[in-house]
Design a protein around this motif. Structure first.
Motif, PDB file in Angstrom:
ATOM      1  N   HIS A  16       0.842  -1.189   0.000  1.00 50.17           N
ATOM      2  CA  HIS A  16       0.000   0.000   0.000  1.00 50.17           C
ATOM      3  C   HIS A  16       0.881   1.243   0.000  1.00 50.17           C
ATOM      4  N   THR A  17       0.264   2.414  -0.098  1.00 47.98           N
ATOM      5  CA  THR A  17       0.975   3.691  -0.185  1.00 47.98           C
ATOM      6  C   THR A  17       0.953   4.397   1.159  1.00 47.98           C
ATOM      7  N   ARG A  18       2.055   5.104   1.461  1.00 49.72           N
ATOM      8  CA  ARG A  18       2.143   5.881   2.700  1.00 49.72           C
ATOM      9  C   ARG A  18       2.619   7.302   2.357  1.00 49.72           C
ATOM     10  N   THR A  19       2.063   8.304   3.025  1.00 46.79           N
ATOM     11  CA  THR A  19       2.630   9.653   2.963  1.00 46.79           C
ATOM     12  C   THR A  19       3.577   9.824   4.149  1.00 46.79           C
ATOM     13  N   ALA A  70      -1.353  15.611   8.333  1.00 49.06           N
ATOM     14  CA  ALA A  70      -2.318  14.631   8.834  1.00 49.06           C
ATOM     15  C   ALA A  70      -2.599  14.912  10.313  1.00 49.06           C
ATOM     16  N   PRO A  71      -3.869  14.926  10.724  1.00 48.14           N
ATOM     17  CA  PRO A  71      -4.173  15.153  12.141  1.00 48.14           C
ATOM     18  C   PRO A  71      -3.604  14.069  13.055  1.00 48.14           C
ATOM     19  N   ARG A  72      -3.453  12.850  12.500  1.00 41.08           N
ATOM     20  CA  ARG A  72      -2.904  11.736  13.266  1.00 41.08           C
ATOM     21  C   ARG A  72      -2.502  10.646  12.297  1.00 41.08           C
ATOM     22  N   ARG A  73      -1.749   9.661  12.774  1.00 38.21           N
ATOM     23  CA  ARG A  73      -1.358   8.523  11.941  1.00 38.21           C
ATOM     24  C   ARG A  73      -2.569   7.601  11.779  1.00 38.21           C
ATOM     25  N   ARG A  74      -2.914   7.284  10.536  1.00 45.86           N
ATOM     26  CA  ARG A  74      -4.078   6.430  10.305  1.00 45.86           C
ATOM     27  C   ARG A  74      -4.032   5.825   8.909  1.00 45.86           C
ATOM     28  N   LEU A  75      -4.817   4.783   8.726  1.00 43.77           N
ATOM     29  CA  LEU A  75      -5.070   4.221   7.408  1.00 43.77           C
ATOM     30  C   LEU A  75      -6.378   4.807   6.875  1.00 43.77           C
ATOM     31  N   ILE A  76      -6.393   5.177   5.613  1.00 43.66           N
ATOM     32  CA  ILE A  76      -7.619   5.552   4.924  1.00 43.66           C
ATOM     33  C   ILE A  76      -7.920   4.434   3.939  1.00 43.66           C
ATOM     34  N   VAL A  77      -9.011   3.734   4.165  1.00 40.75           N
ATOM     35  CA  VAL A  77      -9.407   2.588   3.337  1.00 40.75           C
ATOM     36  C   VAL A  77     -10.560   3.042   2.451  1.00 40.75           C
ATOM     37  N   LEU A 101      -4.436   4.007   1.887  1.00 41.63           N
ATOM     38  CA  LEU A 101      -3.445   5.065   2.043  1.00 41.63           C
ATOM     39  C   LEU A 101      -3.154   5.222   3.532  1.00 41.63           C
ATOM     40  N   GLU A 102      -1.884   5.105   3.892  1.00 40.57           N
ATOM     41  CA  GLU A 102      -1.462   5.344   5.272  1.00 40.57           C
ATOM     42  C   GLU A 102      -0.883   6.753   5.346  1.00 40.57           C
ATOM     43  N   VAL A 103      -1.468   7.618   6.178  1.00 43.65           N
ATOM     44  CA  VAL A 103      -0.959   8.982   6.305  1.00 43.65           C
ATOM     45  C   VAL A 103      -0.164   9.100   7.595  1.00 43.65           C
ATOM     46  N   THR A 104       1.094   9.544   7.471  1.00 43.34           N
ATOM     47  CA  THR A 104       1.967   9.686   8.637  1.00 43.34           C
ATOM     48  C   THR A 104       2.651  11.050   8.668  1.00 43.34           C
ATOM     49  N   ASP A 105       2.379  11.927   7.685  1.00 42.15           N
ATOM     50  CA  ASP A 105       3.044  13.232   7.635  1.00 42.15           C
ATOM     51  C   ASP A 105       2.316  14.219   8.556  1.00 42.15           C
TER      52      ASP A 105
END
Length: 268
Positions: A16-19, A70-77, A101-105
Motif C-alpha cells: 500500500h501507499t504511505r505519505t 495529517a491530524p494523526r497517523r491512520r489508514l484511509i481505506v 493510504l497510510e498517512v503519517t506526515d
C-alpha cells in the motif's frame, strides 16, 4: 494497493501507499510492503498491527483541502469513489475502491487532498495510535455544512436465540461533521491484520475467533448463515463478524476470485 498471489509464493505480500514527512520538511509517497504468512493452503495473514479506533466517513464531491498535515497517523481505506492526494514534489496519486493510504506526515508541509472528479467518496479510517497531532477541523472550517447520507449500511453476522448464526444489515450512523465530511463514532480497536484468501476458499461452518470488522479490498466474500439472507460483501463493503458461539457461518469466495481484506479487531 496490491496483494501478490499466494498460489505460487512462499511468502505473499500486501503493498500500500504511505505519505511521509521528509527530513527537509516536505512530504512524499512511499510504497510499503507488508509480509503475509500462510496459515493454510487457502489463506495467508499478516502479523497483528497496532490500532486504536475505526470510523466511517462520507465526503462530498466539493471536498478540497489545500496544504495540511495529517491530524494523526491512520489508514484511509477507500470504500467507494476516489480520493486524490498531492505531495510536495507535485506527485499526485489517486486512490479508488479497495486502495489503502497510510498517512503519517503529521509535521512539515503536509499534502493536498481532494475528491477525484468532483464526486463524493466513502472511506474507513483506522487510527494507528492515540496520539493526535492537531485537532481535525470541524464543520466551521467548511464553506457550507457538508450534505449527504446520515449512515453507512453494513452487513453483520450475530448469534440468534436459536444458537444459529444470523445474517442481517445494519446502519452505522454518521453523527459528526468534519471538514472531510460526515463521520461515525469511533469503534475501539485492539489491532488489525491484512488477510488473503484463495479463489477456491470454502471455510466450512465455523464461528469467528474474535469480534471484528472485515473490510474486503479485492474479491469480496459470500456469507451463509443458519438464519437471515445469504449475503455478498463486495470490495468496499463493510462486514461485522460477531458470532463467537453457536453453529457458526460459512464463508466462500465470489466467482473464483481471491480476496484481500483488512480484519479490524474490535475491543471488548
Amino acid at each position: 494497493m496490491r496483494a501478490d498471489s499466494a498460489a505460487d509464493m512462499t511468502e505473499p505480500t500486501f503493498t500500500h501507499t504511505r505519505t511521509i514527512a521528509t527530513p527537509d520538511g516536505q512530504s512524499a509517497f512511499e510504497d510499503v510492503v507488508v509480509p503475509l504468512v500462510r496459515d493454510g493452503p487457502q489463506r495467508a495473514i499478516s502479523q497483528t498491527h497496532s490500532a486504536t479506533a475505526l470510523s466511517f466517513r462520507y465526503t462530498p464531491g466539493e471536498y478540497a483541502w489545500d496544504w495540511h498535515t495529517a491530524p494523526r497517523r491512520r489508514l484511509i481505506v477507500m470504500l467507494a469513489g476516489a480520493l486524490e492526494v498531492i505531495t510536495s514534489s507535485g506527485e499526485a496519486r489517486r486512490f479508488g475502491v479497495g486502495d489503502v493510504l497510510e498517512v503519517t506526515d503529521t509535521t512539515g508541509q503536509g499534502h493536498i487532498s481532494r475528491s477525484a472528479n468532483g464526486e463524493p467518496f466513502w472511506s474507513a479510517f483506522v487510527d494507528l495510535d492515540t496520539e493526535v497531532a492537531r485537532a481535525e477541523p470541524g464543520a466551521e472550517a467548511c464553506r457550507q455544512r457538508p450534505d449527504g447520507p446520515d449512515a453507512i449500511v453494513a452487513f453483520r453476522t450475530t448469534v440468534a436465540d436459536s444458537g444459529a448464526a444470523r445474517n442481517d444489515t445494519i446502519a452505522v450512523p454518521l453523527v459528526d461533521i468534519r471538514r472531510s465530511g460526515r463521520v461515525s463514532d469511533d469503534l475501539p480497536l485492539t489491532g488489525f491484520q491484512i488477510a488473503w484468501a484463495s479463489g477456491d476458499l470454502d471455510s466450512g461452518w465455523h464461528t469467528t475467533g474474535r469480534r471484528q470488522v472485515v473490510l474486503p479490498l479485492t474479491g469480496g466474500m459470500d456469507i451463509e448463515a443458519g438464519e437471515g439472507p445469504r449475503i455478498t460483501v463486495p470490495p468496499g463493503g463493510v462486514y461485522f463478524s460477531e458470532d463467537l458461539t453457536g453453529a457458526g457461518h460459512r464463508t466462500r469466495a465470489i466467482a473464483g476470485q481471491s480476496r484481500t481484506a483488512i480484519f479490524a479487531h474490535l475491543a471488548g
